[in-house]
Scaffold this motif. Sequence first.
Motif, PDB file in Angstrom:
ATOM      1  N   LYS A   1       3.133   4.687   5.619  1.00 14.41           N
ATOM      2  CA  LYS A   1       4.072   5.395   6.463  1.00 14.41           C
ATOM      3  C   LYS A   1       5.524   4.998   6.296  1.00 14.41           C
ATOM      4  O   LYS A   1       6.437   5.794   6.516  1.00 14.41           O
ATOM      5  N   TYR A   2       5.713   3.653   5.871  1.00 17.71           N
ATOM      6  CA  TYR A   2       7.040   2.935   6.174  1.00 17.71           C
ATOM      7  C   TYR A   2       7.545   2.308   4.987  1.00 17.71           C
ATOM      8  O   TYR A   2       8.673   2.101   5.054  1.00 17.71           O
TER       9      TYR A   2
ATOM     10  N   GLN B   1       9.713  -1.886  11.977  1.00 20.80           N
ATOM     11  CA  GLN B   1       8.737  -1.013  11.662  1.00 20.80           C
ATOM     12  C   GLN B   1       7.684  -1.608  10.276  1.00 20.80           C
ATOM     13  O   GLN B   1       6.699  -1.149  10.048  1.00 20.80           O
ATOM     14  N   ILE B   2       8.299  -2.352   9.897  1.00 27.00           N
ATOM     15  CA  ILE B   2       7.808  -2.562   8.436  1.00 27.00           C
ATOM     16  C   ILE B   2       7.156  -4.165   8.570  1.00 27.00           C
ATOM     17  O   ILE B   2       6.267  -4.649   7.556  1.00 27.00           O
TER      18      ILE B   2
ATOM     19  N   ILE C   1      12.370   7.468   3.180  1.00 31.30           N
ATOM     20  CA  ILE C   1      12.196   6.442   4.337  1.00 31.30           C
ATOM     21  C   ILE C   1      13.344   5.364   4.168  1.00 31.30           C
ATOM     22  O   ILE C   1      13.768   4.915   5.148  1.00 31.30           O
TER      23      ILE C   1
ATOM     24  N   ASN D   1       7.596   8.769  -1.392  1.00 30.85           N
ATOM     25  CA  ASN D   1       8.794   8.482  -0.209  1.00 30.85           C
ATOM     26  C   ASN D   1      10.060   8.777  -0.870  1.00 30.85           C
ATOM     27  O   ASN D   1      10.775   8.725  -0.047  1.00 30.85           O
TER      28      ASN D   1
ATOM     29  N   HIS E   1      14.474  -4.613  10.979  1.00 27.69           N
ATOM     30  CA  HIS E   1      13.494  -3.574  10.673  1.00 27.69           C
ATOM     31  C   HIS E   1      11.956  -3.679  11.108  1.00 27.69           C
ATOM     32  O   HIS E   1      10.874  -3.911  10.407  1.00 27.69           O
TER      33      HIS E   1
ATOM     34  N   ASP F   1      16.320   5.842   6.711  1.00 23.64           N
ATOM     35  CA  ASP F   1      16.246   5.124   7.968  1.00 23.64           C
ATOM     36  C   ASP F   1      16.530   3.794   7.836  1.00 23.64           C
ATOM     37  O   ASP F   1      17.031   3.182   8.890  1.00 23.64           O
TER      38      ASP F   1
ATOM     39  N   GLU G   1       0.232   1.546   7.640  1.00 29.42           N
ATOM     40  CA  GLU G   1       1.459   1.187   8.002  1.00 29.42           C
ATOM     41  C   GLU G   1       2.388   1.084   6.965  1.00 29.42           C
ATOM     42  O   GLU G   1       3.456   1.776   6.935  1.00 29.42           O
TER      43      GLU G   1
END
Length: 483
Positions: free
Chosen positions: A294-295, A245-246, A427, A302, A243, A430, A291
Amino acid sequence: MADREPQINGGGPYQGGQARCEGISWTELMAQDSRPAPACLTEESYHYRGSDTLTTDRYTSEAFAEAERTHMWPYVWQFAARDEDLPDAGDYIVFENAGRSYLVSRQDDGSVRAHHNVCLHRGRKLRTEDGAADQFTCPFHGFSWNKDGSFRSMPCAWDFGHLSADRMALPEAEVARWGGYIFLREEPGGPTLEEFLAPLPDHFKRWRHEECTTVIWVAKEVPANWKVTMEAFMEAWHTVITHPQILPFTGDSNSAYWTWGDHVSVNLVPFGVMSPHVDPAGKTEQWIVDEFVKYNGRSADNYEGTGPSDDADPYAVKVPGGVSAREALGAAMRAGYTAQTGYDHEAATDAELLDGLVYNVFPNFAPWGGFMPNIVYRWRPGKTVDTCLMEVRILVRVKKGEPIPRGVPMKLLGPDEPWTAAAEIGILGDVFEQDMSNLPFVQDGLKCSKNGLINLGDYQEIRVRQFEQTLGKYLSGELGRKA
């Protein structure tokens, strides 16, 4: 993103479980929190449990799965339902797990009972779907039972003079309730639910899951053993590769891993801090917040249908000078949750508003602590040793003074539908798909392993080791069944 490998502390003779990743620790973060942290977040409970290997057959062998069905599942408290799944007298759910089927039904006095969902005439399941009924009549020959499990009637009773009403009562499982959760145990005796869950009920007094309802519930069959799938969610450091992106807002390797006795553990994952695997050069506290917004998979905006009702975005956070990302996010969520629920969150720590406080209760129940929305996981064995059913609930606290509404039904994704097909989980879909990219290949790899062995980390995978050691105690008879 994972462009920096932290150095491991220590050196000299090996001391099991003593090494930690560099960077700020969980307890140091708690000392910096903008609110005093409760003891459940500050009192470390790590115990080294050895460094022995595990064998792969526990995940791949039908004989091992049969041993679980015989020696473990009947003797443990199983999370079967939430109160909001069956709020009214006569409501019932069909709960199935590990070769058993139960009717869990609400009685006239508000209590809950669980009976085996099998006709005592020729063995047909009495119900295959949830519903509401005061009696359960077999669709095959018409034998009938009251919702309390007592025998009601049968056609052609003249041909069954050898059967008494007592003999025809539906077999019953033990039922106990805590925090809005309903548990059952097939075989009577053993620890009470409170003893089995300890210290979780004491920790969750602050977070009051009994005031919540299920607003999202999604499930999917996963092509991997239930333990393979569950254990993927028992540690945070796979984030580094799976992961990425986190990583800007997740302290993956700085997480805390604590265990209590045989049945309860927690992974405390800090958010709002950079991973120690990220190069901090040029990164700002505002970048961390951006960030996160977003994620992350925790804030209510979310999830479809659970966010703020007005047009203002409480998570559009601007970080003032001299303030950390965690403190700024905590302040925003503190105000947002207070507005959404009507409950005062002034004493809530940044950790309880931001972080992944991921508890696990043996064998397959994992409620997140902290303030809403709360994720609740459950994993159940599939029809083969190579499959399982993974369920994800999202609980939201009901607004102060309002009645708790009926929870939403479970949405079962089809075999070819990805988690992202469930738009309501946002999210998280994903993130789960990234996990799914590993799990089938873990299952295949375990089956073709040359040496048939698995090696675990001493600290970051201590919860996996605790789980597997506890499972071994049930299979050996040290826990559960009595000679």
